[in-house]
Design a protein around this motif. Structure first.
Motif, short mmCIF file in Angstrom:
data_model
loop_
_atom_site.label_atom_id
_atom_site.label_comp_id
_atom_site.label_asym_id
_atom_site.label_seq_id
_atom_site.Cartn_x
_atom_site.Cartn_y
_atom_site.Cartn_z
N ALA A 22 0.84 -1.21 0.00
CA ALA A 22 0.00 0.00 0.00
C ALA A 22 0.86 1.25 0.00
O ALA A 22 0.54 2.24 -0.67
N LEU A 23 1.98 1.22 0.73
CA LEU A 23 2.88 2.37 0.77
C LEU A 23 3.54 2.59 -0.59
O LEU A 23 3.65 3.73 -1.06
N PHE A 26 0.89 4.06 -2.91
CA PHE A 26 0.63 5.46 -2.58
C PHE A 26 1.76 6.35 -3.09
O PHE A 26 1.51 7.41 -3.68
N ALA A 29 1.43 6.60 -6.81
CA ALA A 29 0.24 7.37 -7.20
C ALA A 29 0.41 8.87 -6.96
O ALA A 29 -0.18 9.68 -7.67
N THR A 30 1.22 9.22 -5.97
CA THR A 30 1.41 10.65 -5.65
C THR A 30 2.65 11.22 -6.32
O THR A 30 3.00 12.37 -6.08
N TYR A 37 10.82 5.32 -0.21
CA TYR A 37 9.39 5.05 0.00
C TYR A 37 8.90 3.81 -0.74
O TYR A 37 7.77 3.38 -0.53
N SER A 38 9.75 3.23 -1.61
CA SER A 38 9.29 2.08 -2.37
C SER A 38 10.28 0.92 -2.40
O SER A 38 9.91 -0.19 -2.76
N THR A 56 1.60 12.59 3.86
CA THR A 56 0.14 12.65 3.68
C THR A 56 -0.54 11.28 3.64
O THR A 56 -1.76 11.21 3.64
N TYR A 57 0.22 10.18 3.65
CA TYR A 57 -0.40 8.85 3.66
C TYR A 57 -1.26 8.65 4.90
O TYR A 57 -2.30 7.98 4.83
N SER A 60 -5.07 8.76 4.85
CA SER A 60 -5.87 7.65 4.34
C SER A 60 -6.09 6.54 5.36
O SER A 60 -6.93 5.67 5.13
#
Length: 147
Positions: A22-23, A26, A29-30, A37-38, A56-57, A60
């Motif tokens: 999910a991270l 996100f 997507a952003t 982060y990945s 900002t995650y 959600s």
């Protein structure tokens, strides 16, 4: 006239664990291009124990956590008259993939403007890690339009 008695109203604490996939999704997507982060290897090379949660995650998380009630319904706010007015994030500690988080939600303010034609509701979410350490405070201000 706004019902100020809603100030202080809270909901049951929710628990959620941000998942790696999910991270990554996100971040992509952003448009986040920083590999920490990945890519777990890049995150660890940068000194992180796991993938850090992208900025900002946390917003959600409440939508992902199981809920017995939806705060707008609980307050009786008409969805068709609501506008998102403001969002703020106050980060205090890092959050990582696989970390159990708790979310405490409460109404921190309610006020009106323009003789009651606009009602404002401020929802505050406090995110803590499994040690009980405060990681972030998120504030959402919604406005209900009347007239």
């Amino acid at each position: 006239m706004i019902d100020r008695s809603v100030i202080g109203k809270s909901w049951p604490v929710k628990a959620i664990v941000p998942e790696e996939g999910a991270l990554r999704f996100f971040a992509k997507a952003t448009g986040e291009t920083n590999p920490v982060y990945s890519d777990l290897k890049a995150a660890r090379s940068a000194g992180y124990p796991h993938l850090p949660v992208p900025p900002t995650y946390l917003f959600s998380l409440e939508m992902l956590a199981p809920s017995d009630s939806f705060w707008l319904d609980d307050l009786g706010l008409p969805l068709e008259k609501i506008l998102h007015a403001e969002q703020s994030f106050e980060y205090r500690n890092m959050v990582y993939a696989g970390e159990k988080l708790t979310i405490e939600t409460r109404i921190s303010d309610a006020y009106e403007k323009k003789g009651g034609l606009l009602e404002f509701y401020v929802r505050e979410m406090t995110i803590r890690n499994s040690n009980g350490t405060e990681c972030a405070i998120l504030k959402t201000t919604l406005v209900v339009r009347h007239g």
